[in-house]
Design a protein around this motif. Structure first.
Motif, PDB file in Angstrom:
ATOM      1  N   LEU A   1       0.829  -1.207   0.000  1.00  0.00           N
ATOM      2  CA  LEU A   1       0.000   0.000   0.000  1.00  0.00           C
ATOM      3  C   LEU A   1       0.862   1.254   0.000  1.00  0.00           C
ATOM      4  CD1 LEU A   1      -2.772   1.383   0.142  1.00  0.00           C
ATOM      5  CD2 LEU A   1      -2.655   1.119   2.640  1.00  0.00           C
ATOM      6  N   MET A   2       1.850   1.319   0.877  1.00  0.00           N
ATOM      7  CA  MET A   2       2.715   2.501   0.939  1.00  0.00           C
ATOM      8  C   MET A   2       3.489   2.682  -0.365  1.00  0.00           C
ATOM      9  SD  MET A   2       2.034   3.962   3.760  1.00  0.00           S
ATOM     10  CE  MET A   2       0.381   3.288   3.720  1.00  0.00           C
ATOM     11  N   GLU A   3       3.940   1.565  -0.957  1.00  0.00           N
ATOM     12  CA  GLU A   3       4.673   1.655  -2.227  1.00  0.00           C
ATOM     13  C   GLU A   3       3.798   2.202  -3.345  1.00  0.00           C
ATOM     14  OE1 GLU A   3       6.418  -2.185  -2.995  1.00  0.00           O
ATOM     15  OE2 GLU A   3       7.917  -1.927  -1.414  1.00  0.00           O
ATOM     16  N   VAL A   4       2.560   1.717  -3.446  1.00  0.00           N
ATOM     17  CA  VAL A   4       1.696   2.181  -4.529  1.00  0.00           C
ATOM     18  C   VAL A   4       1.288   3.635  -4.315  1.00  0.00           C
ATOM     19  CG1 VAL A   4      -0.591   1.415  -3.683  1.00  0.00           C
ATOM     20  CG2 VAL A   4      -0.136   1.482  -6.116  1.00  0.00           C
ATOM     21  N   LEU A   5       0.994   4.028  -3.079  1.00  0.00           N
ATOM     22  CA  LEU A   5       0.633   5.427  -2.811  1.00  0.00           C
ATOM     23  C   LEU A   5       1.815   6.350  -3.102  1.00  0.00           C
ATOM     24  CD1 LEU A   5      -1.433   5.038   0.478  1.00  0.00           C
ATOM     25  CD2 LEU A   5      -2.298   5.344  -1.859  1.00  0.00           C
ATOM     26  N   ASN A   6       3.013   5.928  -2.727  1.00  0.00           N
ATOM     27  CA  ASN A   6       4.209   6.723  -2.995  1.00  0.00           C
ATOM     28  C   ASN A   6       4.456   6.840  -4.499  1.00  0.00           C
ATOM     29  OD1 ASN A   6       6.618   8.117  -1.823  1.00  0.00           O
ATOM     30  ND2 ASN A   6       7.666   6.551  -3.024  1.00  0.00           N
ATOM     31  N   ARG A   7       4.346   5.721  -5.202  1.00  0.00           N
ATOM     32  CA  ARG A   7       4.595   5.709  -6.650  1.00  0.00           C
ATOM     33  C   ARG A   7       3.590   6.607  -7.389  1.00  0.00           C
ATOM     34  NH1 ARG A   7       4.821   0.667  -7.245  1.00  0.00           N
ATOM     35  NH2 ARG A   7       2.657   0.300  -7.812  1.00  0.00           N
ATOM     36  N   GLU A   8       2.331   6.557  -6.992  1.00  0.00           N
ATOM     37  CA  GLU A   8       1.317   7.405  -7.637  1.00  0.00           C
ATOM     38  C   GLU A   8       1.647   8.886  -7.465  1.00  0.00           C
ATOM     39  OE1 GLU A   8      -2.532   4.396  -7.190  1.00  0.00           O
ATOM     40  OE2 GLU A   8      -2.326   6.079  -5.804  1.00  0.00           O
ATOM     41  N   LEU A   9       2.045   9.270  -6.261  1.00  0.00           N
ATOM     42  CA  LEU A   9       2.399  10.674  -6.021  1.00  0.00           C
ATOM     43  C   LEU A   9       3.661  11.059  -6.776  1.00  0.00           C
ATOM     44  CD1 LEU A   9       1.596  11.017  -2.216  1.00  0.00           C
ATOM     45  CD2 LEU A   9       0.406  12.152  -4.107  1.00  0.00           C
ATOM     46  N   GLN A  10       4.651  10.175  -6.779  1.00  0.00           N
ATOM     47  CA  GLN A  10       5.907  10.454  -7.495  1.00  0.00           C
ATOM     48  C   GLN A  10       5.646  10.607  -8.992  1.00  0.00           C
ATOM     49  OE1 GLN A  10       8.991  11.066  -6.631  1.00  0.00           O
ATOM     50  NE2 GLN A  10       9.305  10.206  -4.609  1.00  0.00           N
ATOM     51  N   ASP A  11       4.936   9.655  -9.572  1.00  0.00           N
ATOM     52  CA  ASP A  11       4.714   9.653 -11.014  1.00  0.00           C
ATOM     53  C   ASP A  11       3.865  10.823 -11.483  1.00  0.00           C
ATOM     54  OD1 ASP A  11       6.178   7.309 -11.082  1.00  0.00           O
ATOM     55  OD2 ASP A  11       4.448   6.004 -11.460  1.00  0.00           O
ATOM     56  N   SER A  12       2.850  11.171 -10.707  1.00  0.00           N
ATOM     57  CA  SER A  12       1.905  12.201 -11.145  1.00  0.00           C
ATOM     58  C   SER A  12       2.251  13.606 -10.684  1.00  0.00           C
ATOM     59  CB  SER A  12       0.497  11.860 -10.645  1.00  0.00           C
ATOM     60  OG  SER A  12       0.073  10.632 -11.185  1.00  0.00           O
ATOM     61  N   HIS A  13       2.994  13.723  -9.553  1.00  0.00           N
ATOM     62  CA  HIS A  13       3.187  15.049  -8.954  1.00  0.00           C
ATOM     63  C   HIS A  13       4.610  15.334  -8.491  1.00  0.00           C
ATOM     64  CE1 HIS A  13      -1.141  15.398  -9.126  1.00  0.00           C
ATOM     65  NE2 HIS A  13      -1.206  14.191  -8.600  1.00  0.00           N
ATOM     66  N   ASP A  14       5.524  14.418  -8.717  1.00  0.00           N
ATOM     67  CA  ASP A  14       6.903  14.573  -8.273  1.00  0.00           C
ATOM     68  C   ASP A  14       6.987  14.881  -6.777  1.00  0.00           C
ATOM     69  OD1 ASP A  14       9.658  14.484  -8.647  1.00  0.00           O
ATOM     70  OD2 ASP A  14       9.798  16.640  -9.035  1.00  0.00           O
ATOM     71  N   LEU A  15       6.123  14.236  -6.006  1.00  0.00           N
ATOM     72  CA  LEU A  15       6.137  14.328  -4.545  1.00  0.00           C
ATOM     73  C   LEU A  15       6.216  12.913  -3.992  1.00  0.00           C
ATOM     74  CD1 LEU A  15       3.198  16.800  -3.718  1.00  0.00           C
ATOM     75  CD2 LEU A  15       5.631  17.257  -3.446  1.00  0.00           C
ATOM     76  N   SER A  16       6.976  12.741  -2.930  1.00  0.00           N
ATOM     77  CA  SER A  16       6.970  11.454  -2.234  1.00  0.00           C
ATOM     78  C   SER A  16       5.812  11.460  -1.236  1.00  0.00           C
ATOM     79  CB  SER A  16       8.288  11.239  -1.494  1.00  0.00           C
ATOM     80  OG  SER A  16       8.399  12.157  -0.415  1.00  0.00           O
ATOM     81  N   LEU A  17       5.477  10.289  -0.746  1.00  0.00           N
ATOM     82  CA  LEU A  17       4.447  10.201   0.283  1.00  0.00           C
ATOM     83  C   LEU A  17       4.890  10.971   1.526  1.00  0.00           C
ATOM     84  CD1 LEU A  17       1.692   9.070   1.062  1.00  0.00           C
ATOM     85  CD2 LEU A  17       2.832   6.935   1.721  1.00  0.00           C
ATOM     86  N   ALA A  18       6.192  10.945   1.835  1.00  0.00           N
ATOM     87  CA  ALA A  18       6.725  11.713   2.975  1.00  0.00           C
ATOM     88  C   ALA A  18       6.545  13.209   2.748  1.00  0.00           C
ATOM     89  CB  ALA A  18       8.195  11.373   3.203  1.00  0.00           C
ATOM     90  N   ASP A  19       6.823  13.693   1.521  1.00  0.00           N
ATOM     91  CA  ASP A  19       6.590  15.107   1.191  1.00  0.00           C
ATOM     92  C   ASP A  19       5.122  15.462   1.416  1.00  0.00           C
ATOM     93  OD1 ASP A  19       9.232  15.269   0.193  1.00  0.00           O
ATOM     94  OD2 ASP A  19       8.585  15.041  -1.896  1.00  0.00           O
TER      95      ASP A  19
END
Length: 166
Positions: A39-57
């Protein structure tokens, strides 16, 4: 679990022996670990790919945006995002280079450091929020019944409280 098993485990723990997980406990533990990691990997990847933000950001921007003036002391922010102060300092430095946060001196005591969300940070958060919410909904919320969501909330509020009190 039978009273006999409970007594045996208590005796093992009292004598320094490891009370190994039962098959039911192991299933729950491994299910949590694997599901949480995915779950954390997919949420992080979606944010990275679409918005250049990590889940931590994203978590940091959310916390800052929810504060009254858009800023928090770095120590409070670290506690809020469950990060070490040194890790948060590196994260904020990286976010600062993107123009989404700035660091300021705390006016109250002059020693503390504040992290403050910028207008660019608010804009990026507003763009990323629908992606994040859709990911949470598609990969967690919509998979569970309302009763399962209540149990999930109860379980992890209990875990968070117990660990937070230690």
């Amino acid at each position: 679990m039978t009273a006999e098993a409970t007594t045996e485990e208590t005796s093992q723990a009292a004598h320094g022996e490891t009370p190994w997980l039962t098959p039911c406990e192991m299933r729950a533990w491994r299910g949590y670990m694997d599901g949480n990691q995915r779950l954390m990997e997919v949420l992080n990847r979606e944010l990275q790919d679409s918005h250049d933000l990590s889940l931590a950001d994203y978590r940091i921007l959310v916390m800052l945006s929810e504060s009254a003036d858009g800023s928090l002391r770095m120590s409070d922010l670290a506690d809020g995002v469950l990060s070490s102060r040194s890790r948060l300092t590196h994260q904020i430095r990286r976010m600062e280079s993107q123009g989404i946060v700035v660091r300021d001196t705390c006016v109250e005591d002059g020693r503390g450091v504040l992290a403050r969300i910028t207008e660019e940070g608010r804009r990026r958060l507003a763009e990323a929020a629908p992606t994040h919410v859709a990911g949470v909904r598609n990969n967690l919320v919509d998979l569970l019944t309302p009763q399962e969501l209540d149990v999930l909330a109860d379980v992890f509020e209990k875990v968070d409280k117990a660990i937070g009190e230690r």
